[in-house]
Design a protein around this motif. Structure first.
Motif, mmCIF file in Angstrom:
data_model
loop_
_atom_site.group_PDB
_atom_site.id
_atom_site.type_symbol
_atom_site.label_atom_id
_atom_site.label_comp_id
_atom_site.label_asym_id
_atom_site.label_seq_id
_atom_site.Cartn_x
_atom_site.Cartn_y
_atom_site.Cartn_z
ATOM 1 N N ASN A 147 0.801 -1.223 0.000
ATOM 2 C CA ASN A 147 0.000 0.000 0.000
ATOM 3 C C ASN A 147 0.838 1.279 0.000
ATOM 4 O O ASN A 147 0.385 2.320 0.444
ATOM 5 C CB ASN A 147 -0.954 0.009 1.202
ATOM 6 N N GLY A 148 2.070 1.186 -0.524
ATOM 7 C CA GLY A 148 2.920 2.378 -0.516
ATOM 8 C C GLY A 148 2.937 3.146 -1.829
ATOM 9 O O GLY A 148 3.667 4.128 -1.967
ATOM 10 N N MET A 149 2.151 2.711 -2.808
ATOM 11 C CA MET A 149 2.222 3.333 -4.134
ATOM 12 C C MET A 149 1.628 4.745 -4.166
ATOM 13 O O MET A 149 2.011 5.567 -4.991
ATOM 14 C CB MET A 149 1.510 2.453 -5.172
ATOM 15 N N MET A 150 0.673 5.007 -3.267
ATOM 16 C CA MET A 150 0.043 6.333 -3.266
ATOM 17 C C MET A 150 1.050 7.423 -2.937
ATOM 18 O O MET A 150 1.177 8.425 -3.646
ATOM 19 C CB MET A 150 -1.122 6.369 -2.278
ATOM 20 N N ALA A 151 1.801 7.205 -1.855
ATOM 21 C CA ALA A 151 2.785 8.204 -1.442
ATOM 22 C C ALA A 151 3.915 8.312 -2.464
ATOM 23 O O ALA A 151 4.352 9.418 -2.812
ATOM 24 C CB ALA A 151 3.345 7.843 -0.066
ATOM 25 N N LEU A 152 4.389 7.153 -2.962
ATOM 26 C CA LEU A 152 5.460 7.160 -3.950
ATOM 27 C C LEU A 152 5.020 7.833 -5.244
ATOM 28 O O LEU A 152 5.763 8.635 -5.829
ATOM 29 C CB LEU A 152 5.914 5.721 -4.248
ATOM 30 N N GLY A 153 3.807 7.496 -5.682
ATOM 31 C CA GLY A 153 3.289 8.099 -6.910
ATOM 32 C C GLY A 153 3.193 9.612 -6.809
ATOM 33 O O GLY A 153 3.526 10.343 -7.747
ATOM 34 N N LYS A 154 2.759 10.087 -5.658
ATOM 35 C CA LYS A 154 2.639 11.534 -5.438
ATOM 36 C C LYS A 154 4.007 12.199 -5.497
ATOM 37 O O LYS A 154 4.179 13.255 -6.120
ATOM 38 C CB LYS A 154 1.971 11.792 -4.089
ATOM 39 N N ASP A 155 5.005 11.570 -4.850
ATOM 40 C CA ASP A 155 6.365 12.131 -4.846
ATOM 41 C C ASP A 155 6.979 12.148 -6.242
ATOM 42 O O ASP A 155 7.729 13.062 -6.592
ATOM 43 C CB ASP A 155 7.267 11.327 -3.902
ATOM 44 N N LEU A 156 6.653 11.101 -7.038
ATOM 45 C CA LEU A 156 7.261 10.974 -8.363
ATOM 46 C C LEU A 156 6.423 11.602 -9.476
ATOM 47 O O LEU A 156 6.850 11.632 -10.630
ATOM 48 C CB LEU A 156 7.491 9.489 -8.678
ATOM 49 N N GLY A 157 5.229 12.055 -9.109
ATOM 50 C CA GLY A 157 4.347 12.649 -10.111
ATOM 51 C C GLY A 157 3.774 11.617 -11.062
ATOM 52 O O GLY A 157 3.538 11.900 -12.249
ATOM 53 N N ILE A 158 3.551 10.393 -10.569
ATOM 54 C CA ILE A 158 3.016 9.297 -11.375
ATOM 55 C C ILE A 158 1.725 8.795 -10.735
ATOM 56 O O ILE A 158 1.610 8.761 -9.504
ATOM 57 C CB ILE A 158 4.034 8.126 -11.470
ATOM 58 N N SER A 159 0.782 8.386 -11.543
ATOM 59 C CA SER A 159 -0.441 7.790 -11.022
ATOM 60 C C SER A 159 -0.090 6.535 -10.208
ATOM 61 O O SER A 159 0.698 5.700 -10.673
ATOM 62 C CB SER A 159 -1.354 7.408 -12.180
#
Length: 577
Positions: A42-54
């Protein structure tokens, strides 16, 4: 086997292959609902936000590189970017066989540390009461768990065996002309202490005499030292009987009282002065803490030596942590003491760190705990308002457990009844406390803690006896290594296997967080899963030999895990209930 660690490694590899930085860490947790698989990333939300990726796009990239062949039968992506992992039953079965082939229940190796666990700390010249229960049993459970993992654990029973109260006692014993210390019980000593304190507060001449005895004791007077040692011995001999009765692993060699550090005090004062950390202020020696301002805006001053030359508790704790780092070579120090001591401890640690007594690598942790309350939410006391003695609490627990056992079996032999009642009674008290989050207060409830239903010690002990009964009926030694491969053919067996394989990750989390209630929740869940498995799968009636053998292996590992888990909490199992 640590499934969480194994999957973390697999997901990390996939993230690297997806082009993500090695600093990106997957967040993996056990799924709370069956439809979300066994584990969830469940860590993709935070990572996606940091990387500018969905997050969903990122999850797809990671999934493309994720190699869980023969490990998971399905990995799905659900919005907004969760990865749900459904583990392959055959892979789980292989892990069960691997764990059963080991003597460590699948516990994976750790980086060994020297860990000091400070707990119990009873008062000298006073009987232990319910207020000492939490520190004693939580600290002991943590010492057992850390030792089980392979750490070098040093148990420290930090008793208050120095100071003014000993001058009072020695002076009062002289005044009363009491010489035969061998006949003094701890109860007698507690009465003598109260009388000595009253005399000290009311009689100026007696107070002066008591202070002279304190000075004599501190200067090594042979008579005072002899009496002092006998008074400490009276207390700790009685306390040791309680420790043994409660199955607590503290022994006399673990006593590290305040007296141990007294010879260090003068050098510490001199050293802090030479390092410009301590200064004279109003005839006392004070350390002003950096960035610790009072309400008036001034730096907070901590007194480490009074104007009469006496040292304070803070000075003792500075010496204590210096000793633990420099002499015991601790990598980590855990304190199981009252939450009200937090500011005091923090100040002592800060001074010790500024002085260079504590390496940056050493972890200092105050594992605070809440209070035991009655049903009205008040501190747990007698009807007259007195604090309940720990020995009385244990007596009542055994009496209640005796009645519980007799309700189930009137014909049980007296010797066996006594042994079982002690295990169930004392285990119930310990488990009721340990099963609560240590940071919170909890309501003490006799009826719940001795119940055979719910998250209680008797419920888990009963699950253990159920397995023993199965093996007795099958005429198989529980310790015998069973042959053949394990097969998981239905949901109850899969769920039980999964629970069994989470033992390692549970123990590691408890060791990291200092939270024994996590282990209690695990054991309760395991016992519940076994109950569902037992009711669904007719173990002894099963006709297919391979399936029957698989059922027996799951039951065997359940018994071993429940017994080991309870043992880490300092609770015995019974052969029957």
């Amino acid at each position: 086997m640590n499934i969480h660690g194994f999957l973390t490694q697999k997901i990390s590899q996939a993230m690297l292959l997806s082009g993500l930085s090695e600093n990106c860490r997957p967040q993996i947790s056990q799924s709370e609902k069956e439809r979300f698989g066994h584990y969830q990333v469940n860590g993709m939300m935070a990572l996606g936000k940091d990387l500018g990726i969905s997050p969903k796009t990122l999850a797809k990239k990671v999934l493309e590189k994720l190699d869980l062949h023969d490990i998971a039968h399905k990995v799905e992506i659900i919005s907004p970017g969760f990865l749900n992992i459904f583990l392959e039953p055959r892979w789980l079965a292989i892990q069960i066989d691997n764990v059963l082939s080991q003597d460590t229940l699948g516990i994976t190796p750790i980086k060994k540390q020297t860990i000091v666990v400070d707990y119990s700390s009873p008062n000298v010249a006073k009987e232990m009461h319910v207020g000492h229960l939490r520190s004693t049993i939580i600290g002991d459970a943590m010492a057992r768990i850390l030792e089980f993992l392979g750490h070098h654990v040093i148990r420290a029973n930090h008793i208050g065996d120095w100071g003014t109260h000993f001058g009072m006692l020695i002076a009062f014993l002289e005044k009363q002309k009491i010489k035969n210390y061998a006949k003094i019980t701890l109860n007698d000593l507690e009465i003598l202490y109260r009388e000595a304190k009253h005399a000290y507060d009311q009689d100026v001449k007696f107070a002066e005499c008591a202070r002279r005895y304190v000075v004599k004791l501190q200067n090594g007077d042979e008579y005072c030292q002899t009496v002092w040692k006998q008074l400490v011995n009276i207390t700790m001999t009685q306390n040791q009987m309680l420790y043994d009765r409660m199955n607590v692993t503290l022994t006399p060699k673990n006593i590290m009282g305040e007296s141990l550090y007294q010879n260090m005090m003068p050098d510490i004062i001199s050293d802090l002065k030479s390092k410009k950390l301590a200064v004279h202020s109003q005839d006392a020696v004070v350390v002003f803490l950096k960035e610790k301002h009072s309400r008036s805006g001034e730096l907070t001053g901590v007194i480490i030596q009074k104007k009469d030359g006496a040292y304070l508790y803070t000075t003792t704790d500075i010496a204590c942590i210096k000793y633990r780092c420099e002499t015991l070579h601790a990598d980590r120090v855990l304190y199981y003491i009252d939450s009200r001591q937090n500011q005091h401890l923090t100040q002592a640690w800060e001074i010790a760190r500024q002085a260079g007594y504590i390496p940056d690598s050493v972890q200092l942790e105050h594992h605070m705990f809440g209070m035991m309350l009655d049903k009205n939410g008040k501190p747990f006391k007698t009807r007259t308002g007195d604090i309940i003695k720990l020995s009385c609490l244990l007596d009542e627990a055994i009496d209640r457990a005796t009645r519980l056992v007799l309700d189930k079996n009137q014909n049980i032999p007296k010797k066996e009844l006594k042994a079982i009642a002690e295990i169930i009674g004392i285990g119930s008290i310990k488990y009721a406390d340990l099963s609560k989050n240590r940071t919170t207060n909890y309501i003490f409830d006799w009826n719940h803690m001795l119940s055979l239903k719910g998250n209680t010690s008797p419920y888990i002990q009963y699950a253990y006896t159920r397995v023993l009964s199965i093996f007795r009926k099958a005429n198989i030694d529980l310790e015998k290594r069973l042959s053949g491969s394990t097969y998981l053919l239905n949901n109850p067996s899969i769920e039980l296997a999964l629970s069994l394989l989470r033992f390692d990750e549970t123990i590691k989390k408890v060791a990291h967080d200092g939270m024994p209630h996590i282990l209690c929740a695990y054991l309760y869940n395991l016992a519940s899963k076994f109950s569902q498995f037992y009711e669904t799968c007719q173990i002894l009636e099963e006709k297919d030999k391979k399936i029957k053998q698989s059922y027996l292996k799951l039951a065997q590992l359940t018994a071993k895990t429940l017994k080991q888990g309870l043992s880490l909490l300092g609770i015995h199992t019974v052969e029957r209930m």
